[in-house]
Design a protein around this motif. Structure first.
Motif, short mmCIF file in Angstrom:
data_model
loop_
_atom_site.label_atom_id
_atom_site.label_comp_id
_atom_site.label_asym_id
_atom_site.label_seq_id
_atom_site.Cartn_x
_atom_site.Cartn_y
_atom_site.Cartn_z
N SER A 1 -53.29 -4.45 -46.58
CA SER A 1 -51.88 -4.23 -46.88
C SER A 1 -51.51 -2.75 -46.93
N LEU A 2 -52.44 -1.88 -47.31
CA LEU A 2 -52.12 -0.45 -47.36
C LEU A 2 -51.82 0.07 -45.96
N GLU A 3 -52.60 -0.35 -45.00
CA GLU A 3 -52.40 0.06 -43.62
C GLU A 3 -51.08 -0.49 -43.07
N LEU A 4 -50.75 -1.71 -43.43
CA LEU A 4 -49.59 -2.38 -42.84
C LEU A 4 -48.28 -2.06 -43.55
N VAL A 5 -48.34 -1.85 -44.86
CA VAL A 5 -47.11 -1.73 -45.65
C VAL A 5 -46.71 -0.29 -45.92
N SER A 6 -47.69 0.60 -46.12
CA SER A 6 -47.35 1.96 -46.52
C SER A 6 -46.43 2.68 -45.53
N PRO A 7 -46.49 2.42 -44.21
CA PRO A 7 -45.57 3.13 -43.31
C PRO A 7 -44.13 2.60 -43.35
N LEU A 8 -43.89 1.45 -43.97
CA LEU A 8 -42.56 0.85 -43.92
C LEU A 8 -41.55 1.68 -44.71
N PRO A 9 -40.32 1.82 -44.21
CA PRO A 9 -39.31 2.65 -44.87
C PRO A 9 -38.63 1.90 -46.02
N ILE A 10 -39.40 1.64 -47.07
CA ILE A 10 -38.91 0.94 -48.26
C ILE A 10 -38.98 1.92 -49.43
N GLU A 11 -37.92 2.01 -50.22
CA GLU A 11 -37.84 3.01 -51.28
C GLU A 11 -38.97 2.87 -52.31
#
Length: 297
Positions: free
Chosen positions: A247-257
């Motif tokens: 999940s760190l690889e997949l979620v951390s780049p997402l532009p979510i506040e």
């Protein structure tokens, strides 16, 4: 809208009563900095007066007492409007029995979870002996007004985890929720249990302002390495944080506040404030939930 983390740990809490893994030992002894946590649940409100509970953990009484906004105002009337379940797991449903003193309970679940609670664990028939339960079926993909300025859309979260009470292949066995503040249009996604971030699940995160996501295990083989289980995190229905496809690889780049890990197992080193794993998570723009965390979305 406001979101309050009532409990941030996975089933068993942190430290877990029967566990002496390195993280549990460290927090018990005070050897390393870390805070105890209760079992996963959040409360959400659009007006800070009427609250909706997502999952009812076995720690619900202590969680309500720790949050004055959930205290009764007069007589036995409470600000708790309804309970919405992501699944029928015991660590998300046993708290329903502790709400039996209420005048009645509004419960939102999928048909699959409702069947499990009625025919599998028999939790709902027991609860109904004490108080009336008004059930509203949760249909993944449907936009549902909750009232008080909130609406939700549940979405199916596919899982291959073994079902303890049957009904394991049915759609809606595990769901996430996308909550929207109807006035601002801002959204929060609650996803405490996810085995795989499919395209359909990822689509529900689009344009959300706050994401609460499964942080159960750091490694896929975490429990196996510690000799505590023979199953991996994925075997137990949870996407690990670290590693390829984690999940760190997949979620951390997402532009979510705000991107916040919740439902954290007692073995996960991110529970320790000084852990290298915690530093990695924070450097990648992710947060680690703690009991009492409050976010205005």
């Amino acid at each position: 809208m406001w979101m309050r983390v009532l409990g941030s740990a996975a089933g068993g809490g942190f430290p877990q009563w029967n566990c002496s893994c390195p993280t549990c030992r460290a927090v018990r002894s005070g050897e390393r900095p870390g805070q105890a946590r209760t079992q996963s649940s959040i409360a959400v409100s659009a007006d800070y007066r009427r609250w909706f509970l997502f999952n009812a953990s076995p720690d619900i009484r202590a969680q309500i007492e720790s949050f004055p906004a959930l205290h009764p105002r007069d007589d036995r009337a409470t600000p708790l409007e309804a309970v919405l379940l992501t699944d029928a797991e015991l660590d998300h449903t046993l708290g329903l029995l502790l709400l039996r003193e209420g005048r009645g309970l509004r419960l939102h679940t999928t048909g699959s979870a409702h069947q499990t609670l009625c025919e599998g664990s028999a939790l709902l028939p027991t609860l109904e002996r004490y108080c009336p339960v008004e059930w509203q079926e949760v249909v993944p993909g449907a936009d549902v007004p909750l009232g008080a300025g909130l609406s939700y859309r549940a979405f199916d979260v596919p899982t291959k985890k073994r079902a303890r009470f049957g009904h394991g292949s049915r759609q809606g066995r595990v769901v996430g929720y996308r909550l929207t503040d109807e006035r601002s249009g801002r959204a929060l996604v609650y996803l405490p249990g996810v085995q795989q971030l499919t395209a359909e699940v990822r689509a529900q995160m689009d344009d959300c302002a706050c994401l609460l996501i499964d942080g159960t295990c750091w490694r896929d083989d975490e429990m196996v390495r510690l000799g505590l289980a023979s199953k991996t995190a994925r075997d137990m229905g949870h996407l690990p944080i670290d590693g390829p496809g984690g999940s760190l690889e997949l979620v951390s780049p997402l532009p979510i506040e705000r991107k916040i890990y919740i439902h954290i197992n007692n073995t996960n080193p991110i529970l320790l404030d000084d852990a290298p794993e915690r530093r990695i998570v924070e450097e990648r723009g992710m947060e680690v939930a703690m009991d009492g965390l409050e976010v205005e979305v």
